[in-house]
Design an enzyme around this catalytic site. Structure first.
Site, PDB file in Angstrom:
ATOM      1  N   TRP A  81       0.825  -1.205   0.000  1.00  0.00           N
ATOM      2  CA  TRP A  81       0.000   0.000   0.000  1.00  0.00           C
ATOM      3  C   TRP A  81       0.865   1.262   0.000  1.00  0.00           C
ATOM      4  O   TRP A  81       0.520   2.252  -0.624  1.00  0.00           O
ATOM      5  CB  TRP A  81      -0.926   0.007   1.220  1.00  0.00           C
ATOM      6  CG  TRP A  81      -1.847   1.196   1.247  1.00  0.00           C
ATOM      7  CD1 TRP A  81      -3.070   1.290   0.679  1.00  0.00           C
ATOM      8  CD2 TRP A  81      -1.600   2.466   1.859  1.00  0.00           C
ATOM      9  NE1 TRP A  81      -3.601   2.527   0.898  1.00  0.00           N
ATOM     10  CE2 TRP A  81      -2.720   3.274   1.615  1.00  0.00           C
ATOM     11  CE3 TRP A  81      -0.527   2.992   2.579  1.00  0.00           C
ATOM     12  CZ2 TRP A  81      -2.806   4.579   2.075  1.00  0.00           C
ATOM     13  CZ3 TRP A  81      -0.616   4.293   3.043  1.00  0.00           C
ATOM     14  CH2 TRP A  81      -1.741   5.074   2.786  1.00  0.00           C
ATOM     15  N   HIS A  82       1.993   1.216   0.682  1.00  0.00           N
ATOM     16  CA  HIS A  82       2.863   2.389   0.762  1.00  0.00           C
ATOM     17  C   HIS A  82       3.592   2.673  -0.537  1.00  0.00           C
ATOM     18  O   HIS A  82       4.041   3.793  -0.762  1.00  0.00           O
ATOM     19  CB  HIS A  82       3.874   2.232   1.910  1.00  0.00           C
ATOM     20  CG  HIS A  82       3.284   2.566   3.229  1.00  0.00           C
ATOM     21  ND1 HIS A  82       2.668   1.624   4.013  1.00  0.00           N
ATOM     22  CD2 HIS A  82       3.190   3.733   3.898  1.00  0.00           C
ATOM     23  CE1 HIS A  82       2.222   2.207   5.119  1.00  0.00           C
ATOM     24  NE2 HIS A  82       2.532   3.487   5.074  1.00  0.00           N
ATOM     25  N   GLY A  83       3.748   1.689  -1.377  1.00  0.00           N
ATOM     26  CA  GLY A  83       4.405   1.923  -2.651  1.00  0.00           C
ATOM     27  C   GLY A  83       4.753   0.622  -3.341  1.00  0.00           C
ATOM     28  O   GLY A  83       4.840  -0.432  -2.721  1.00  0.00           O
TER      29      GLY A  83
END
Length: 110
Positions: free
Chosen positions: A40-42
Site C-alpha cells: 500500500w505504501h508503494g
C-alpha cells in the site's frame, strides 16, 4: 479511520485475526496484513521488505509471548531498546531511494 484500523477491520479480522485454530493461520493473517501494508505504501521492494520485517518481528513476538514473558527489569529495557533499533532501521529503509540504498545506509549506521 487510520490505516492500521482499516487493515485490522477489513483484512486481519475477516481472515480470523488471532483467534484462529492454528499458528499457521495466524502467521498467514499477519503476513497478509503486513505485505499489503508494505505494498500500500508503494510499489517498490523497499516497501515489501519493510512490511516483511515487521511481519517477522510480530510473528516472533507472538511465538515467544513477548513482551508479557519478560519479567526482569533489564530484560524489559533490552526489549525496548531492540524494538527502537528495529523501528529506526526500518524507517531508514522506508525513506531511502531504494532497498539497496537503504540497506547500504543502515550498514553505514552500524
Amino acid at each position: 479511520m487510520t490505516l492500521g484500523a482499516w487493515f485490522r477491520d477489513y483484512i486481519y479480522l475477516p481472515l480470523g485475526g488471532s483467534r484462529v485454530s492454528s499458528k499457521g493461520l495466524l502467521y498467514r493473517n499477519l503476513f497478509a496484513v503486513w505485505m499489503l501494508t508494505g505494498i500500500w505504501h508503494g510499489a517498490g521492494w523497499k516497501f515489501v521488505f519493510w512490511g516483511f520485517v515487521y511481519f517477522l518481528c510480530i510473528a516472533f513476538e507472538k511465538t515467544k509471548g513477548l513482551p508479557q514473558t519478560i519479567h526482569s527489569r533489564p530484560g524489559r529495557a533490552l526489549y525496548r531498546i531492540l524494538t527502537l533499533l528495529i523501528v529506526v532501521f526500518q524507517w531508514v529503509i522506508f525513506r531511502s531511494q531504494g532497498l539497496r540504498a537503504g540497506i547500504r545506509y543502515a550498514w553505514t549506521m552500524v
